[in-house]
Design an enzyme around this catalytic site. Sequence first.
Site, PDB file in Angstrom:
ATOM      1  N   TYR A  56      23.610  -9.323  32.584  1.00  0.00           N
ATOM      2  CA  TYR A  56      24.938  -8.923  32.085  1.00  0.00           C
ATOM      3  C   TYR A  56      24.809  -8.487  30.646  1.00  0.00           C
ATOM      4  O   TYR A  56      24.218  -9.190  29.831  1.00  0.00           O
ATOM      5  CB  TYR A  56      25.929 -10.094  32.181  1.00  0.00           C
ATOM      6  CG  TYR A  56      27.058  -9.754  33.127  1.00  0.00           C
ATOM      7  CD1 TYR A  56      27.907  -8.688  32.847  1.00  0.00           C
ATOM      8  CD2 TYR A  56      27.262 -10.472  34.297  1.00  0.00           C
ATOM      9  CE1 TYR A  56      28.928  -8.347  33.724  1.00  0.00           C
ATOM     10  CE2 TYR A  56      28.276 -10.134  35.177  1.00  0.00           C
ATOM     11  CZ  TYR A  56      29.110  -9.067  34.883  1.00  0.00           C
ATOM     12  OH  TYR A  56      30.103  -8.730  35.747  1.00  0.00           O
ATOM     13  N   GLU A  58      27.595  -6.612  28.712  1.00  0.00           N
ATOM     14  CA  GLU A  58      28.798  -5.916  28.228  1.00  0.00           C
ATOM     15  C   GLU A  58      28.673  -5.662  26.734  1.00  0.00           C
ATOM     16  O   GLU A  58      28.255  -6.539  25.977  1.00  0.00           O
ATOM     17  CB  GLU A  58      30.047  -6.762  28.516  1.00  0.00           C
ATOM     18  CG  GLU A  58      30.439  -6.708  29.979  1.00  0.00           C
ATOM     19  CD  GLU A  58      31.718  -7.462  30.274  1.00  0.00           C
ATOM     20  OE1 GLU A  58      32.325  -8.037  29.347  1.00  0.00           O
ATOM     21  OE2 GLU A  58      32.101  -7.484  31.450  1.00  0.00           O
ATOM     22  N   ASP A 209      31.653  20.041  31.304  1.00  0.00           N
ATOM     23  CA  ASP A 209      31.198  19.166  32.395  1.00  0.00           C
ATOM     24  C   ASP A 209      29.978  19.844  33.025  1.00  0.00           C
ATOM     25  O   ASP A 209      30.105  20.770  33.817  1.00  0.00           O
ATOM     26  CB  ASP A 209      32.329  18.998  33.415  1.00  0.00           C
ATOM     27  CG  ASP A 209      31.925  18.127  34.595  1.00  0.00           C
ATOM     28  OD1 ASP A 209      30.718  17.883  34.781  1.00  0.00           O
ATOM     29  OD2 ASP A 209      32.820  17.687  35.343  1.00  0.00           O
ATOM     30  N   THR A 235      26.288  14.186  35.384  1.00  0.00           N
ATOM     31  CA  THR A 235      25.694  13.156  36.229  1.00  0.00           C
ATOM     32  C   THR A 235      24.188  13.254  36.073  1.00  0.00           C
ATOM     33  O   THR A 235      23.653  14.297  35.716  1.00  0.00           O
ATOM     34  CB  THR A 235      26.069  13.357  37.707  1.00  0.00           C
ATOM     35  OG1 THR A 235      25.884  14.719  38.041  1.00  0.00           O
ATOM     36  CG2 THR A 235      27.497  12.951  37.981  1.00  0.00           C
ATOM     37  N   LYS A 238      21.715  14.920  39.911  1.00  0.00           N
ATOM     38  CA  LYS A 238      21.717  16.226  40.584  1.00  0.00           C
ATOM     39  C   LYS A 238      20.470  16.998  40.134  1.00  0.00           C
ATOM     40  O   LYS A 238      19.357  16.561  40.442  1.00  0.00           O
ATOM     41  CB  LYS A 238      23.023  16.965  40.290  1.00  0.00           C
ATOM     42  CG  LYS A 238      24.264  16.231  40.841  1.00  0.00           C
ATOM     43  CD  LYS A 238      25.523  17.023  40.653  1.00  0.00           C
ATOM     44  CE  LYS A 238      26.733  16.385  41.317  1.00  0.00           C
ATOM     45  NZ  LYS A 238      27.460  15.461  40.450  1.00  0.00           N
ATOM     46  N   ARG A 244      21.436   7.742  40.414  1.00  0.00           N
ATOM     47  CA  ARG A 244      22.865   8.046  40.486  1.00  0.00           C
ATOM     48  C   ARG A 244      23.548   7.482  39.250  1.00  0.00           C
ATOM     49  O   ARG A 244      23.330   6.323  38.893  1.00  0.00           O
ATOM     50  CB  ARG A 244      23.498   7.391  41.725  1.00  0.00           C
ATOM     51  CG  ARG A 244      22.865   7.791  43.034  1.00  0.00           C
ATOM     52  CD  ARG A 244      23.784   7.494  44.183  1.00  0.00           C
ATOM     53  NE  ARG A 244      24.886   8.424  44.167  1.00  0.00           N
ATOM     54  CZ  ARG A 244      24.785   9.699  44.561  1.00  0.00           C
ATOM     55  NH1 ARG A 244      23.667  10.182  45.018  1.00  0.00           N
ATOM     56  NH2 ARG A 244      25.827  10.494  44.494  1.00  0.00           N
TER      57      ARG A 244
HETATM   58  N1  DSN Z   1      30.641  15.352  44.841  1.00  0.00           N
HETATM   59  C1  DSN Z   1      29.872  16.019  43.827  1.00  0.00           C
HETATM   60  C2  DSN Z   1      29.316  17.311  44.348  1.00  0.00           C
HETATM   61  O1  DSN Z   1      28.832  17.286  45.435  1.00  0.00           O
HETATM   62  O2  DSN Z   1      29.343  18.320  43.662  1.00  0.00           O
HETATM   63  C3  DSN Z   1      30.664  16.197  42.655  1.00  0.00           C
HETATM   64  O3  DSN Z   1      31.185  14.965  42.299  1.00  0.00           O
END
Ligand code: DSN
Length: 429
Positions: A56, A58, A209, A235, A238, A244
């Site tokens: 933990y 925080e 974004d 994110t 990707k 993730r």
């Molecule tokens: N769900 C993601 C995507 O596939 O682009 C975006 O959050």
Amino acid sequence: MTSSPFDDYLTRDEEVADLLRQEWVRQTTTLQLIASENFASPAVMAATGSILTNKYSEGYPGRRYYGGNQIVDEVEDLARRRLTALFGADHANVQPHSGANANLAVYLALLQPGDTILAMRLDQGGHLTHGSPASITSTFFNFVSYGVTPRDDNPESPGELIDFDHVRRLALEHRPKLIVAGATAYARRIDPAPFREIADEIGALLMFDSAHVAGLIAGGSHPNPVPYADVVTFTTHKTLRGPRGGAILCREEHAKAIDSSVFPGQQGGPLEHAVAAKAVAFREAALPAFADYTDAVVTNARAFANALSAEGFRCVSGGTDNHMVILDLRTFDDDLTGKVAQEVLDRAGITTNRNQIPDDPRSPFITSGLRVGTAAQTTAGMGPDEFAQIASLMARTLRHRDDESSVAGVHGEVAELCGRFNPYATFTK
Ligand code: DSN
């Protein structure tokens, strides 16, 4: 491959172990074409499954609400240092559990409830958190949406590009406090400079974004929005090929507000095992080989788009500059919906997702489009020839979708292809 020294213990839980084995087989014997997915390295997976899941923590490095965080502090500091160096940013927050959390944290940090945000509409390529009525973001903020230019049958200027005249008109009319650049289903390069110009014209903040293209930016294949945007969110799983999760970069003046908005504003204890895995991914993304990887992702996407066009699919905006291709299925077969295409392709071992196309007459659940991407199978080592073969396999599957033996035949060819490109054979220790 093992993901942690404790992998063997999972054999004591036969049910979960069996499901994980099945998923291993699915991922390595079928084609992963979902544009937001990738194969994380064994090092990323080892850190994700590490001892840090027990802790933990925080708070932030040097300011924790729990004891015993000396090492966790070093892990998170390392992740932040690697990330700011990778993108040339002032400040990084590596705690967001996802891209949606990262975006919401930015809105809550920089705005007051009811403030206006100008962002891209979902059916034009924007993300749910860019103000879709289905997202909690639209409950708290007043979203105004821009879209893409109309489709043009002239192949020299096919349209369906971000309509900067529209962005500017809406900005002048609605005076948003924040403009959001970036998309989730848009295959073209997004230039941050015109967004900055419009934001400056009305004194708005700019958030970029970069969820989908963060890896392409890190590898130098796409322009870096950090010098232009007040805040950049993304994110890590990707094109960046990490675990993730989400992350936020910002100018120093926003650092305190952003950090407070992530914790304690929105999240509790950070997932420090994921933070360690993010640190691993940021190091990997800084290596010269990663630039070669992102170049290959873009080259493969272009080859894929060309081959899909030759099969009769229409590529939205006429092609691609990034890792994805958005297909309008109606030119291939007017009766074929995205939902049916996704389901049939699944049966052939080709994993995709249905997606709305600009001004789609069908609902987001049915759709007239399909989104495909090259990030994962490029990690597995596939090149333009393989993507041309995949285009032909997709077309054959969809043309003969009512013939189970034909679909099964494609499945066999997919398995043979995947057998030659196991993603986990390409990573070395
Ligand atoms: N769900 C993601 C995507 O596939 O682009 C975006 O959050």
